[in-house]
Design an enzyme around this catalytic site. Sequence first.
Site, mmCIF file in Angstrom:
data_model
loop_
_atom_site.group_PDB
_atom_site.id
_atom_site.type_symbol
_atom_site.label_atom_id
_atom_site.label_comp_id
_atom_site.label_asym_id
_atom_site.label_seq_id
_atom_site.Cartn_x
_atom_site.Cartn_y
_atom_site.Cartn_z
ATOM 1 N N ASP A 66 0.823 -1.206 0.000
ATOM 2 C CA ASP A 66 0.000 0.000 0.000
ATOM 3 C C ASP A 66 0.864 1.265 0.000
ATOM 4 O OD1 ASP A 66 -2.337 1.422 -0.014
ATOM 5 O OD2 ASP A 66 -2.818 1.094 2.101
ATOM 6 N N HIS A 103 2.332 3.335 -9.057
ATOM 7 C CA HIS A 103 2.106 1.901 -9.267
ATOM 8 C C HIS A 103 3.277 1.269 -10.019
ATOM 9 C CE1 HIS A 103 -1.740 2.203 -7.468
ATOM 10 N NE2 HIS A 103 -2.305 2.884 -8.449
ATOM 11 N N LEU A 158 10.349 -20.587 -4.821
ATOM 12 C CA LEU A 158 9.454 -19.644 -4.144
ATOM 13 C C LEU A 158 8.095 -19.705 -4.837
ATOM 14 C CD1 LEU A 158 9.072 -17.034 -2.245
ATOM 15 C CD2 LEU A 158 9.547 -15.730 -4.304
HETATM 16 C C1 IPE Z 1 -5.523 -2.630 -0.242
HETATM 17 O O1 IPE Z 1 -5.161 -1.313 -0.387
HETATM 18 C C2 IPE Z 1 -5.505 -3.294 -1.573
HETATM 19 C C3 IPE Z 1 -4.192 -3.454 -2.195
HETATM 20 C C4 IPE Z 1 -3.036 -3.121 -1.687
HETATM 21 C C5 IPE Z 1 -4.225 -4.054 -3.503
HETATM 22 P P1 IPE Z 1 -6.241 -0.146 -0.565
HETATM 23 O O2 IPE Z 1 -5.472 1.112 -0.625
HETATM 24 O O3 IPE Z 1 -7.128 -0.461 -1.701
HETATM 25 O O4 IPE Z 1 -7.065 -0.278 0.788
HETATM 26 P P2 IPE Z 1 -7.952 0.786 1.544
HETATM 27 O O5 IPE Z 1 -8.899 1.369 0.529
HETATM 28 O O6 IPE Z 1 -7.024 1.842 2.067
HETATM 29 O O7 IPE Z 1 -8.613 0.023 2.639
HETATM 30 C C1 IPE Z 2 -1.630 0.274 -3.295
HETATM 31 O O1 IPE Z 2 -1.382 1.620 -3.382
HETATM 32 C C2 IPE Z 2 -1.817 -0.366 -4.642
HETATM 33 C C3 IPE Z 2 -3.212 -0.698 -4.980
HETATM 34 C C4 IPE Z 2 -4.237 -0.588 -4.189
HETATM 35 C C5 IPE Z 2 -3.448 -1.199 -6.304
HETATM 36 P P1 IPE Z 2 -2.569 2.667 -3.376
HETATM 37 O O2 IPE Z 2 -2.954 2.944 -4.794
HETATM 38 O O3 IPE Z 2 -3.674 2.226 -2.503
HETATM 39 O O4 IPE Z 2 -1.841 3.929 -2.772
HETATM 40 P P2 IPE Z 2 -2.457 4.964 -1.737
HETATM 41 O O5 IPE Z 2 -2.963 4.170 -0.572
HETATM 42 O O6 IPE Z 2 -3.542 5.689 -2.456
HETATM 43 O O7 IPE Z 2 -1.297 5.834 -1.374
HETATM 44 MG MG MG Z 3 -4.058 2.469 -0.547
#
Ligand code: IPE
Ligand code: IPE
Ligand code: MG
Length: 246
Positions: A22, A39, A133
């Site tokens: 995240d 990303h 792995l």
């Molecule tokens: C969780 O992250 C999903 C992934 C890392 C793929 P999100 O950023 O989507 O989660 P929330 O919305 O903060 O709960």
């Molecule tokens: C996690 O990073 C990746 C996915 C959920 C695909 P985020 O896109 O949620 O990044 P933040 O949380 O907005 O910084």
């Molecule tokens: Mg996020």
Amino acid sequence: MSGKEQAGTLTKIPTHVAIIMDGNGRWAAKRGLPRLAGHRAGTENLRRIIRASVEFGVKYLTIYAFSTENWGRPQEEIEGLLNILEDVIDRELNELHQQGVQLRHIGHLDRLPLSLQEKVKDAVALTRNNDRLVLNVAFNYGGRDEIVCAIKEMIRAGVSADEVTPELVSRYLFTAGLPDPDLIIRTSGELRVSNFLIWQGAYAEWYFTPIFWPDFDRDEYYKALVEYGRRDRRYGRISTGDSACE
Ligand code: IPE
Ligand code: IPE
Ligand code: MG
């Protein structure tokens, strides 16, 4: 001695590490870049973490790449994330295969473009006998969705109420055959589960760090494993040290 060795020694290596990757969006925003640049940087980082997993002797690595809730994001970001997945397969598959990585997928493929579905299936088939792995990619994955699917499958298979046990339910999940995660890492400072491995993580150790995913490098991973080594996993019992004093 480098920074990571100063962080402590690895006393216990988790068999299965799962990561909620995240913070890509915030990593990008901090640099004045579009979210997709975050990303992409996150995907680059994944290479380092896969390599480090092999180096540390982790046998299963599950990564949360796209949740069932992420369909609620703007269309442009969703398309970007699908493209990144496709690019990663195109660019990295051969190297992963050579490194002995077995690719698996958890979640539903059916909402993905057909060509991408085929690529994922081919990658899984190509690497199925690798055993260095297991890289388990959670894409269009949600824990509640997984449990609902398992219940439906059990009903379709005619399982009777008396036959239902935790072990049986586990066999109907996407993760059938995989051990439960020992350690779940969430980057970016969020302190929630976000629908990730809600059944399998029942007794996982959690590690939270404020670092955004693209910056979570080998040394940070090392620190998480050192911390894991300090945990006393009691599973509801008393600690091994205490029981010896009885
Ligand atoms: C969780 O992250 C999903 C992934 C890392 C793929 P999100 O950023 O989507 O989660 P929330 O919305 O903060 O709960
Ligand atoms: C996690 O990073 C990746 C996915 C959920 C695909 P985020 O896109 O949620 O990044 P933040 O949380 O907005 O910084
Ligand atoms: Mg996020």
